[in-house]
Design a protein around this motif. Structure first.
Motif, short mmCIF file in Angstrom:
data_model
loop_
_atom_site.label_atom_id
_atom_site.label_comp_id
_atom_site.label_asym_id
_atom_site.label_seq_id
_atom_site.Cartn_x
_atom_site.Cartn_y
_atom_site.Cartn_z
N GLN A 16 0.84 -1.20 0.00
CA GLN A 16 0.00 0.00 0.00
C GLN A 16 0.87 1.25 0.00
N GLN A 19 2.35 1.74 -3.47
CA GLN A 19 1.32 2.28 -4.38
C GLN A 19 1.05 3.75 -4.09
N ARG A 23 1.49 7.34 -6.41
CA ARG A 23 0.43 8.31 -6.72
C ARG A 23 0.82 9.75 -6.39
#
Length: 75
Positions: A16, A19, A23
Motif C-alpha cells: 500500500q 502504491q 500516486r
C-alpha cells in the motif's frame, strides 16, 4: 500461524505504501524519499535549494505527502 498473519499484514502495508508513493507527484515523492527513505537524510534547506523554494514550502509539501501516505495505508 499468527506470525504468518503478521508478516502478511506487513507485506500488505508495504504494498500500500509503495502504491501510495506512486500516486504522489514527482516533487512530493522526491521529498519523502530524501527525508525519510534515504540512508543520508536531506535537510529541509537542502531540498529547498534543490527545488528552488523555501524550507517552509518543502515542509508543507512533506506534510501533505505524509497525510496522503497515511490515508492510503489506513484505507
Amino acid at each position: 500461524a499468527e506470525q504468518l498473519g503478521h508478516d502478511d499484514g506487513q507485506g500488505r502495508t508495504a504494498g500500500q505504501l509503495h502504491q501510495a508513493l506512486g500516486r504522489l507527484d514527482e516533487r512530493s515523492r522526491a521529498i519523502i524519499q530524501a527525508r525519510w527513505m534515504a540512508e543520508e537524510k536531506a535537510t529541509l534547506q537542502d531540498l529547498a535549494d534543490r527545488f528552488g523554494s523555501s524550507a517552509e514550502r518543502v515542509r508543507q509539501i512533506e506534510q501533505q505527502a505524509m497525510r496522503a501516505l497515511r490515508g492510503a495505508v489506513a484505507a
